[in-house]
Design a protein around this motif. Sequence first.
Motif, PDB file in Angstrom:
ATOM      1  N   LYS A 183      -1.948   4.915   6.568  1.00  0.00           N
ATOM      2  CA  LYS A 183      -2.916   4.029   7.200  1.00  0.00           C
ATOM      3  C   LYS A 183      -4.353   4.527   6.993  1.00  0.00           C
ATOM      4  CE  LYS A 183      -3.721   2.457  11.925  1.00  0.00           C
ATOM      5  NZ  LYS A 183      -3.128   2.369  13.280  1.00  0.00           N
ATOM      6  N   ASP A 184      -4.546   5.846   7.122  1.00  0.00           N
ATOM      7  CA  ASP A 184      -5.902   6.385   6.961  1.00  0.00           C
ATOM      8  C   ASP A 184      -6.447   6.153   5.562  1.00  0.00           C
ATOM      9  OD1 ASP A 184      -6.103   7.155   9.545  1.00  0.00           O
ATOM     10  OD2 ASP A 184      -5.543   9.260   9.192  1.00  0.00           O
ATOM     11  N   SER A 185      -5.595   6.378   4.587  1.00  0.00           N
ATOM     12  CA  SER A 185      -6.068   6.189   3.215  1.00  0.00           C
ATOM     13  C   SER A 185      -6.333   4.704   2.967  1.00  0.00           C
ATOM     14  CB  SER A 185      -5.067   6.757   2.207  1.00  0.00           C
ATOM     15  OG  SER A 185      -3.862   6.022   2.245  1.00  0.00           O
ATOM     16  N   TRP A 189      -4.500  -3.150   9.737  1.00  0.00           N
ATOM     17  CA  TRP A 189      -5.082  -2.421   8.591  1.00  0.00           C
ATOM     18  C   TRP A 189      -4.573  -2.982   7.279  1.00  0.00           C
ATOM     19  CZ3 TRP A 189      -1.773   0.126   5.304  1.00  0.00           C
ATOM     20  CH2 TRP A 189      -0.489   0.473   5.793  1.00  0.00           C
ATOM     21  N   LYS A 236      -7.527   2.669   5.180  1.00  0.00           N
ATOM     22  CA  LYS A 236      -8.828   2.376   5.788  1.00  0.00           C
ATOM     23  C   LYS A 236      -9.972   2.869   4.908  1.00  0.00           C
ATOM     24  CE  LYS A 236      -7.572   1.804  10.583  1.00  0.00           C
ATOM     25  NZ  LYS A 236      -7.585   2.317  11.962  1.00  0.00           N
ATOM     26  N   GLU A 237      -9.739   4.014   4.284  1.00  0.00           N
ATOM     27  CA  GLU A 237     -10.735   4.542   3.346  1.00  0.00           C
ATOM     28  C   GLU A 237     -10.954   3.576   2.185  1.00  0.00           C
ATOM     29  OE1 GLU A 237     -10.396   8.623   1.295  1.00  0.00           O
ATOM     30  OE2 GLU A 237      -9.972   8.952   3.434  1.00  0.00           O
ATOM     31  N   ARG A 238      -9.834   3.128   1.641  1.00  0.00           N
ATOM     32  CA  ARG A 238      -9.905   2.184   0.527  1.00  0.00           C
ATOM     33  C   ARG A 238     -10.621   0.906   0.962  1.00  0.00           C
ATOM     34  NH1 ARG A 238     -10.912   1.150  -4.299  1.00  0.00           N
ATOM     35  NH2 ARG A 238      -9.883  -0.668  -5.194  1.00  0.00           N
ATOM     36  N   LEU A 273      -6.940  -4.946   4.550  1.00  0.00           N
ATOM     37  CA  LEU A 273      -6.991  -4.417   3.185  1.00  0.00           C
ATOM     38  C   LEU A 273      -6.564  -5.482   2.185  1.00  0.00           C
ATOM     39  CD1 LEU A 273      -7.454  -2.055   1.258  1.00  0.00           C
ATOM     40  CD2 LEU A 273      -5.084  -1.346   1.656  1.00  0.00           C
ATOM     41  N   TRP A 279       0.843  -1.198   0.000  1.00  0.00           N
ATOM     42  CA  TRP A 279       0.000   0.000   0.000  1.00  0.00           C
ATOM     43  C   TRP A 279       0.873   1.241   0.000  1.00  0.00           C
ATOM     44  CZ3 TRP A 279      -4.534   1.367  -1.452  1.00  0.00           C
ATOM     45  CH2 TRP A 279      -5.089   2.588  -1.033  1.00  0.00           C
ATOM     46  N   LEU A 322     -12.942   0.583   3.164  1.00  0.00           N
ATOM     47  CA  LEU A 322     -14.395   0.798   3.245  1.00  0.00           C
ATOM     48  C   LEU A 322     -15.036   0.857   1.857  1.00  0.00           C
ATOM     49  CD1 LEU A 322     -14.641   3.261   6.265  1.00  0.00           C
ATOM     50  CD2 LEU A 322     -15.177   0.803   6.203  1.00  0.00           C
ATOM     51  N   GLU A 323     -14.331   1.447   0.920  1.00  0.00           N
ATOM     52  CA  GLU A 323     -14.828   1.438  -0.471  1.00  0.00           C
ATOM     53  C   GLU A 323     -14.996   0.010  -0.966  1.00  0.00           C
ATOM     54  OE1 GLU A 323     -12.194   5.297  -1.783  1.00  0.00           O
ATOM     55  OE2 GLU A 323     -12.125   3.524  -3.095  1.00  0.00           O
ATOM     56  N   ARG A 375     -15.328  -2.623   0.813  1.00  0.00           N
ATOM     57  CA  ARG A 375     -16.378  -3.332   1.531  1.00  0.00           C
ATOM     58  C   ARG A 375     -17.744  -3.010   0.941  1.00  0.00           C
ATOM     59  NH1 ARG A 375     -16.673  -3.639   7.957  1.00  0.00           N
ATOM     60  NH2 ARG A 375     -17.606  -1.581   7.784  1.00  0.00           N
TER      61      ARG A 375
END
Lengths: 275, 275
Positions: free
Chosen positions: A29-31, A233, A33-35, A237, A25, A37-38, A40
Amino acid sequence: MERYRVKPGEKVNLDRVDAADTSAWKGDKDSAKERFLELRARLVELQEVLYAQQRHQVLVVFQAMDTGGKDGTIRAVFEGVNPQGVKVASFKAPTPLELAHDYLWRVHPHTPGKGEISVFNRSHYEDVLVVRVHDLAPEERWQRRYEHINQFERMLADEGTTILKFYLHIDRDEQKERLLERLDMPEKRWKFSPGDLDERKLWPKYMEAFEEMLERTSTSYAPWYVIPANRNWMRNLAVMTILVDCLEKLDMKYPAALPEEEITANRKRLMSESE
Amino acid sequence: MERYRVKPGEKVNLDRVDAADTSAWKGDKDSAKERFLELRARLVELQEVLYAQQRHQVLVVFQAMDTGGKDGTIRAVFEGVNPQGVKVASFKAPTPLELAHDYLWRVHPHTPGKGEISVFNRSHYEDVLVVRVHDLAPEERWQRRYEHINQFERMLADEGTTILKFYLHIDRDEQKERLLERLDMPEKRWKFSPGDLDERKLWPKYMEAFEEMLERTSTSYAPWYVIPANRNWMRNLAVMTILVDCLEKLDMKYPAALPEEEITANRKRLMSESE
């Protein structure tokens, strides 16, 4: 994500796999987590078509050392997916009844039906892992199991099941941290059993068992993925990406609806109803 | 939420139950949704203790007319809860193998184990509903089933299972709307089957069957709740409130951890490990 896939017959040296690796990746880490959720949200859609189409079956297997994150991964990946379409089976120490049968007997009833996703938290692979490490069966017995398992999974695949297998790889230091955490956090203490430390002593034997399992049972129809799992994370991912990618490739469609004239006829019938 | 509960032996006239009633919630729809999410977060916590404690078993049964919202309710209520602890069983038309056995035979294996929540999408109640309406068994046969079912559920309750049963009540006009919606929305069409309209004709017979079911099988240990279900948000909130309330009453606790001196000893053992 192909980097994580074990090629058929490939020897894996787990000592050399960096469990803390996050290089797959590029962002932070935040990005990630965003990815996640997308993806998911996409998984939720794909599961809906899978369920509607009633054509494919998906089996997802998780294996790992204690504290490796099987529970956490299953939760993160499948929470939010329609609970009607996902069945999680957890295989604990076998009961006397289960031990009275062959080792695939307790597993088979939990394989997915059309339109279903089955998730195995541990699996028939325990029978070449814990059984081997603790000498619960003689070597000549468990040695034959790699081939049984391959043939069993081939049969499932031939009959329409898509199979993904994840080995969540943490290193020994990370396990130490996680065990200490269980001891230190009051709400996690109930998870700790003194036996965990005895198991931990057997780490090298377990690694040997995992390595042979990976080498001998990663097949084209039921591949193993070795997921660096020190970082939750990254682990979540990676698993999610591989799963979504695999479902996309099934190229699923909603089942064909009635022909237009029948739709019209039924609509008319409903509208003209005298009640 | 006691207003929805059917008292043992109570006669329910479903014609007089307003399926669009939302008077149980004083606020507006948005505030109801907010409350629903708060309760779901609490459900997530309660399920975790249930799972950790391995002491209680919970069975949640859903029955309704076609389009009554069984799937949608299960999804809304249990999405987000740890998928490892919730098992959904959907009972469709019985297979020849199932028909070759008594009608509880296919149901029993899906009742919850310690620490589990089982959700039934349809259930053994079909055997006094569709079976009655379509004359699939003679009356003297299905008439005896109310008592069998009560005894079966009493046994489950005596052995530690908490049972909640929800009848989701929509009215005939609402079903018409929902069937038209299935016909009109391309992504919903696959759900429509022409048989749905034939079933709909049998509405009065079904109501009669539901009424007798409610009267004869709502017990202190396995109560029925009649949920007004024309409004999805009210339906979801009502079911969630009753479920959370029921779990709160179990007064669950995390299992006791090891004694403090053992915690210390184990921590020491981990820290002093020579690797």
